[in-house]
Design a protein around this motif. Structure first.
Motif, mmCIF file in Angstrom:
data_model
loop_
_atom_site.group_PDB
_atom_site.id
_atom_site.type_symbol
_atom_site.label_atom_id
_atom_site.label_comp_id
_atom_site.label_asym_id
_atom_site.label_seq_id
_atom_site.Cartn_x
_atom_site.Cartn_y
_atom_site.Cartn_z
ATOM 1 N N ALA A 38 0.624 0.769 -4.727
ATOM 2 C CA ALA A 38 -0.148 1.367 -3.628
ATOM 3 C C ALA A 38 -1.419 0.557 -3.365
ATOM 4 O O ALA A 38 -1.791 0.320 -2.213
ATOM 5 C CB ALA A 38 -0.493 2.819 -3.946
ATOM 6 N N ASN B 132 -0.594 -2.684 -1.550
ATOM 7 C CA ASN B 132 -0.291 -2.379 -0.145
ATOM 8 C C ASN B 132 -1.573 -2.134 0.649
ATOM 9 O O ASN B 132 -1.724 -2.597 1.781
ATOM 10 C CB ASN B 132 0.629 -1.163 -0.029
ATOM 11 C CG ASN B 132 2.043 -1.479 -0.459
ATOM 12 O OD1 ASN B 132 2.491 -2.620 -0.426
ATOM 13 N ND2 ASN B 132 2.771 -0.460 -0.892
ATOM 14 N N MET B 133 -2.505 -1.391 0.041
ATOM 15 C CA MET B 133 -3.770 -1.096 0.710
ATOM 16 C C MET B 133 -4.581 -2.368 0.934
ATOM 17 O O MET B 133 -5.123 -2.592 2.024
ATOM 18 C CB MET B 133 -4.578 -0.084 -0.123
ATOM 19 C CG MET B 133 -5.912 0.294 0.499
ATOM 20 S SD MET B 133 -6.733 1.646 -0.372
ATOM 21 C CE MET B 133 -7.234 0.835 -1.898
ATOM 22 N N PHE C 136 -3.153 5.522 1.649
ATOM 23 C CA PHE C 136 -2.435 4.814 0.592
ATOM 24 C C PHE C 136 -2.424 5.605 -0.718
ATOM 25 O O PHE C 136 -1.963 5.110 -1.741
ATOM 26 C CB PHE C 136 -3.057 3.433 0.389
ATOM 27 C CG PHE C 136 -3.003 2.594 1.632
ATOM 28 C CD1 PHE C 136 -1.907 1.803 1.912
ATOM 29 C CD2 PHE C 136 -4.046 2.636 2.554
ATOM 30 C CE1 PHE C 136 -1.841 1.052 3.080
ATOM 31 C CE2 PHE C 136 -3.998 1.888 3.723
ATOM 32 C CZ PHE C 136 -2.887 1.097 3.992
ATOM 33 N N TYR D 104 -6.177 6.776 -7.639
ATOM 34 C CA TYR D 104 -4.887 6.991 -6.993
ATOM 35 C C TYR D 104 -4.339 8.352 -7.419
ATOM 36 O O TYR D 104 -4.199 8.635 -8.603
ATOM 37 C CB TYR D 104 -3.896 5.882 -7.384
ATOM 38 C CG TYR D 104 -2.542 6.089 -6.766
ATOM 39 C CD1 TYR D 104 -2.336 5.824 -5.418
ATOM 40 C CD2 TYR D 104 -1.484 6.569 -7.525
ATOM 41 C CE1 TYR D 104 -1.099 6.037 -4.839
ATOM 42 C CE2 TYR D 104 -0.245 6.775 -6.954
ATOM 43 C CZ TYR D 104 -0.053 6.515 -5.607
ATOM 44 O OH TYR D 104 1.164 6.730 -5.029
ATOM 45 N N ARG E 71 -0.152 10.008 -1.943
ATOM 46 C CA ARG E 71 -0.499 10.291 -0.533
ATOM 47 C C ARG E 71 -0.662 11.782 -0.256
ATOM 48 O O ARG E 71 -1.608 12.194 0.404
ATOM 49 C CB ARG E 71 0.557 9.720 0.389
ATOM 50 C CG ARG E 71 0.465 8.246 0.563
ATOM 51 C CD ARG E 71 1.522 7.777 1.527
ATOM 52 N NE ARG E 71 1.298 6.391 1.857
ATOM 53 C CZ ARG E 71 2.035 5.715 2.694
ATOM 54 N NH1 ARG E 71 3.052 6.295 3.289
ATOM 55 N NH2 ARG E 71 1.777 4.457 2.942
#
Length: 193
Positions: A65, A68-69, A155, A180, A183
């Protein structure tokens, strides 16, 4: 008094036998993790996103994640780098003792060992290309900090320590510190703020 006297000893729940569920891990200023808790799915974050020559570990889902962010930020012309991720109990203990020695026992910028979100393996500290922004409250005012404030939840990341929750969490605002939680949970938490 020696800084060692200020290490809190909590009552961690059991021992670390399995990974805690992401997004629901109970750790805060009043709830400790077992000292031996180390997630079994830690992986290195891609070097292209790490500040300096070091290896930073995160749980696999959080690392994916994060990458990706950071790629999404890069597509918008912003460069973010991670300078801290997973920290085991011993590392957090050393950082805490250093903070107490420098700032005194009432410092509120470094969690006691066992009480740090970094031990979860889902928490990161980020910065931009400016070395002066590392651990700076002004990072939140930079284009990268503002982007994270607006977009991190897409994210699965949340800002753990904000101006609004300082009283509740017991730590000063840290615009560089993101956890994290997935989502769905990030959306729920954002809606509650």
């Amino acid at each position: 008094a020696p800084a060692e006297f200020f290490v809190r000893v909590g009552r961690p729940r059991g021992t670390a036998r399995a990974n805690l569920p992401i997004g629901a891990e109970p750790v805060d200023r009043d709830t400790a993790l077992p000292p031996d808790y180390v997630p079994s799915d830690l992986v290195p974050v891609a070097e292209e996103f790490v500040l300096g020559p070091r290896t930073i570990l995160l749980r696999r889902e959080a690392a994916e994640a994060l990458e990706n962010m950071l790629r999404a930020a890069r597509r918008e012309g912003l460069e973010l780098r991670i300078f801290s991720g997973f920290r085991d109990f011993a590392t957090q203990r050393r950082l805490y003792l250093e903070a107490v020695a420098r700032q005194g026992p009432k410092q509120n910028g470094t969690a006691s060992p066992g009480y740090s979100e970094h031990q979860l393996g889902t928490t990161v500290d980020l910065t931009n290309r400016d070395p002066a922004m590392i651990l700076s409250s002004h990072f939140g005012e930079t284009p990268e900090g503002l982007w994270l404030f607006r977009r991190a939840s897409e994210f699965g990341f949340i800002h753990s320590y904000t101006e609004e929750n300082t009283e509740e969490v017991g730590y000063k605002p840290e615009p560089w510190h993101l956890r994290y939680v997935g989502r769905e949970r990030a959306s729920e938490l954002l809606a509650q703020r």
